[in-house]
Design a protein around this motif. Structure first.
Motif, mmCIF file in Angstrom:
data_model
loop_
_atom_site.group_PDB
_atom_site.id
_atom_site.type_symbol
_atom_site.label_atom_id
_atom_site.label_comp_id
_atom_site.label_asym_id
_atom_site.label_seq_id
_atom_site.Cartn_x
_atom_site.Cartn_y
_atom_site.Cartn_z
ATOM 1 N N ASN A 1 71.289 -10.881 148.547
ATOM 2 C CA ASN A 1 71.403 -11.754 147.379
ATOM 3 C C ASN A 1 72.599 -11.389 146.511
ATOM 4 O O ASN A 1 73.295 -12.264 145.992
ATOM 5 C CB ASN A 1 70.115 -11.710 146.550
ATOM 6 C CG ASN A 1 68.957 -12.398 147.241
ATOM 7 O OD1 ASN A 1 69.147 -13.407 147.913
ATOM 8 N ND2 ASN A 1 67.768 -11.862 147.101
ATOM 9 N N GLY A 2 72.858 -10.091 146.372
ATOM 10 C CA GLY A 2 74.022 -9.654 145.607
ATOM 11 C C GLY A 2 75.323 -10.134 146.236
ATOM 12 O O GLY A 2 76.224 -10.625 145.538
ATOM 13 N N VAL A 3 75.432 -9.998 147.563
ATOM 14 C CA VAL A 3 76.623 -10.459 148.283
ATOM 15 C C VAL A 3 76.774 -11.975 148.146
ATOM 16 O O VAL A 3 77.867 -12.484 147.882
ATOM 17 C CB VAL A 3 76.536 -10.065 149.775
ATOM 18 C CG1 VAL A 3 77.621 -10.778 150.589
ATOM 19 C CG2 VAL A 3 76.678 -8.553 149.931
ATOM 20 N N GLY A 4 75.671 -12.693 148.324
ATOM 21 C CA GLY A 4 75.727 -14.151 148.225
ATOM 22 C C GLY A 4 76.176 -14.627 146.857
ATOM 23 O O GLY A 4 77.058 -15.490 146.742
ATOM 24 N N VAL A 5 75.621 -14.063 145.811
ATOM 25 C CA VAL A 5 75.976 -14.451 144.436
ATOM 26 C C VAL A 5 77.437 -14.117 144.149
ATOM 27 O O VAL A 5 78.185 -14.931 143.585
ATOM 28 C CB VAL A 5 75.049 -13.760 143.419
ATOM 29 C CG1 VAL A 5 75.589 -13.925 142.002
ATOM 30 C CG2 VAL A 5 73.642 -14.332 143.507
ATOM 31 N N ALA A 6 77.864 -12.912 144.545
ATOM 32 C CA ALA A 6 79.245 -12.486 144.278
ATOM 33 C C ALA A 6 80.254 -13.399 144.974
ATOM 34 O O ALA A 6 81.259 -13.813 144.373
ATOM 35 C CB ALA A 6 79.438 -11.044 144.736
#
Length: 394
Positions: free
Chosen positions: A111-116
């Motif tokens: 989720n962190g990678v996707g949002v970034a």
């Protein structure tokens, strides 16, 4: 352009026809069986492609009743809640707990990678979540549930992105799992210590009867009813939640209360009811996709998914393997993690079976991975997704 509106009964009938069509096509196409592409995804996607053609040529467009789709979604996730037995987690020992921790870390990272990356492309962060743990660790079921929820919060095209990403993940997870485990085995000179294949069940093997199915339906219905009563109260308090989250939590509480008594939860029956509803829900979700919304997101989505695949590979190689003990069992669990971290538990089993059929069985891996993938990770994934949604979306 002609507009066709289907009511609840017509929507259900079409969904069943597409589900049966997908089942037939899957039985005839080996590659669909190899990568465990769900039958409702096949049938539903074919219809959504026809809708794309009709929309592009300005011939026809369809509107569907969503009441049953939402109902089947809540039934499925409520059934997931009943699988969250913490006594089973305890019995699984340290290995299950450690692998669950690894899976939770991966969910957060996805989720962190996707949002970034979504922010880097100037997109709504919700698109990043729709290409994060929602479709990857979550699969098509979670995609069909959270896609519309994200769209309600202003993330245009979230459902299409999530479903497309989930389908990609099923294939990618199978492709990267074997090479990673092979590299680990060769680098660290690992060998299997198992000389036999044990069949381990994580659920009660009681015979399914009309009475036991009825009990399962009653438990699911009670959890859903209580959830439907509590959810508006929570929303009035200012917390926006998907319709299924509270029923799923109540189901988990009910399961663990039952575990503390002499009674047994009808796990097999609850799973049967949940899986039937999941198939119908997916068929409805896929057939109503608006694929034309995907056009402007094609390049960013491809980039995000490629990065997510690399992240999964490195995570399995450097994190899962080390957390699980740096031995042969850990290597097998690494390839399994690629399976359900990008796709679904059947993909994890397929990865491990393909690897162990050549290199030797791993009792530990075939116990730990299905237990976490089937019973626990969906529960924690939903909570983490909700947390990210509240922070980054609308």
């Amino acid at each position: 352009m002609r507009e066709i509106t289907l009511d609840m009964y017509q929507t259900l009938g079409l969904a069943i026809i597409l589900l049966l069509l997908g089942t037939w096509i899957k039985s005839k196409v080996n590659v669909l069986q190899k990568y465990f592409i769900p039958a409702p995804v096949i049938g539903g996607l074919l219809f959504s492609l026809l809708m794309l053609v009709g929309h592009s040529m300005e011939i026809v467009t369809f509107n569907f009743d969503s009441n049953l789709r939402n109902f089947f979604m809540v039934v499925f996730f409520t059934s997931v809640g009943f699988l969250a037995s913490f006594s089973l987690l305890k019995k699984g020992g340290l290995g299950v707990a450690l692998f669950l921790i690894a899976a939770i870390i991966l969910v957060t990272l996805q989720n962190g990678v996707g949002v970034a990356l979504a922010k880097a492309f100037g997109l709504n962060p919700g698109i990043g979540l729709a290409a994060g743990s929602i479709p990857l660790t979550g699969g098509h079921g979670t995609s069909g549930a959270f896609g519309p929820y994200l769209e309600e919060r202003g993330v245009v095209g979230a459902t299409v992105v999530a479903i497309a990403s989930a389908t990609y993940g099923l294939v990618a997870g199978c492709l990267i799992g074997g090479p990673i485990a092979k590299r680990l085995m060769e680098k660290f000179n690992l060998t299997s210590k198992d000389d036999r294949k044990e069949q381990i069940s994580t659920a009660e093997e009681d015979r399914v009867t009309e009475s036991s199915i009825f009990r399962a339906v009653c438990l699911i219905g009670i959890a859903m009813g209580l959830g439907a009563t509590i959810t508006p109260i929570v929303k009035n308090a200012g917390l926006s939640l998907p319709a299924y989250l509270i029923p799923m939590l109540i189901a988990a509480i009910m399961r663990n209360i039952i575990d503390g008594t002499s009674k047994k939860t009808p796990v097999n029956e609850i799973s049967i009811v949940g899986n039937v509803c999941l198939s119908l829900f997916l068929s409805m979700a896929l057939m109503s996709m608006k694929l034309w919304q995907l056009a402007d997101l094609a390049l960013p989505l491809i980039t995000i998914l490629i990065v997510q695949t690399v992240v999964m590979g490195f995570f399995a190689y450097f994190v899962t393997f080390n957390i699980m003990g740096r031995d042969y069992d850990a290597a097998v669990m690494s390839t399994g993690h690629c399976g359900f971290g990008m796709g679904a538990t059947p993909n994890a089993i397929a990865n491990m079976e393909a690897f162990t059929s050549v290199n030797g069985f791993s009792t530990k891996a075939f116990f730990v991975v299905p237990l976490v993938g089937s019973l626990f990770i969906d529960f924690f994934n939903a909570i983490i997704i909700q947390t990210f949604t509240n922070i980054f979306v609308g």
